[in-house]
Design a protein around this motif. Structure first.
Motif: not given
Lengths: 104, 156
Positions: A1-21
């Motif tokens: 079950m590897t690679d079932s998650i795609k995740v991106r996390a980006k920090v801008t102005g101290g706030v990290t936005e996480v997007k996961a599929l």
């Protein structure tokens, strides 16, 4: 079950936005197999846990109403670029997967 | 020759995946499963779902909760929903879909560092409200938005 998650996390102005599929069928248990006419058993993610440097930032508990191949997005503060974000899920059959990513 | 190689790779990859699945199944954390409230997710009406999740149904309507969802969803199987809460001390966000057989779709538990915002995609069986319930400082706040569904997304 590897690679079932795609995740991106980006920090801008101290706030990290996480997007996961997540790749998952998210069967409701209400659908019938077109060939056999039998109900397809429910198979869905029940819990998603997101941790930043080992500290929990979000726990999601899901029912069958979450769409197939679920999408999840949230924001948190206190992280910097290069930190580790871990996302893991457990479904109703006890299957599980997790991924670690570096925040950019 | 190429086909044989391809077949071999495919078979070995599949076997690998199957073994991995079995392995992780045994090692699945039991404590995580316990937190998932069956009573709340199996409940067939909103009040029972709320009682299962939060223990009570006393809610205050709030203008500080914003639900972002399409006015008309062509495909009920994939309805994007975002909930943002400006209420200080937001601890958790639940999304309920009263039009579905089991209304509770999700509960997100936030840490003190997490903003009052979540975004996901849900299935809706018919035109109905999307209800957000937020717990902050031990109290429940709610808001709703109607979504018209053209094709239901719960199978059948």
């Amino acid at each position: 079950m590897t690679d079932s998650i795609k995740v991106r996390a980006k920090v801008t102005g101290g706030v990290t936005e996480v997007k996961a599929l997540i790749n998952h069928t998210m069967e409701t248990g209400l659908r019938k197999d077109a060939k056999t006419g039998q109900l397809i058993p429910a198979h869905f993610i029940q819990e998603v846990t997101c941790t930043h440097n080992g500290e929990n930032v979000l726990t999601a508990q899901w029912g069958v109403a979450i769409s197939k191949n679920p999408y999840l997005s949230f924001k948190f503060s206190g992280a910097k670029a290069g930190d580790t974000l871990k996302v893991s899920w457990v479904d109703n059959k006890g299957e599980t997967d997790s991924v670690e990513t570096k925040i950019s | 020759m190429n086909t044989t190689r391809r077949k071999f790779l495919k078979t070995s990859a599949m076997t690998g995946a199957a073994v991995a699945t079995i392995g992780t199944g045994i090692l699945a954390p039991r404590h995580a499963m316990a937190a998932w409230s069956k009573a709340a997710f199996d409940a067939t009406d909103v009040n029972a779902a709320l009682t299962g999740s939060y223990g009570n149904t006393d809610m205050t309507n709030s203008n500080d909760i914003e639900i972002k969802a399409p006015d008309i969803a062509e495909n009920g199987a994939v309805v994007p929903v975002s909930v943002s809460s400006k209420i200080a001390g937001t601890e958790s966000i639940s999304i309920l879909l009263p039009g579905n057989n089991t209304p509770l779709a999700a509960t997100f538990t936030l840490s003190s560092r997490t903003e009052g915002f979540v975004s996901t995609r849900v299935k809706m069986s018919k035109t109905a409200d999307v209800v957000a319930v937020i717990r902050a400082n031990g109290k429940l706040y709610t808001a709703k938005k109607e979504v018209k569904v053209t094709i239901g997304g719960c199978g059948g």
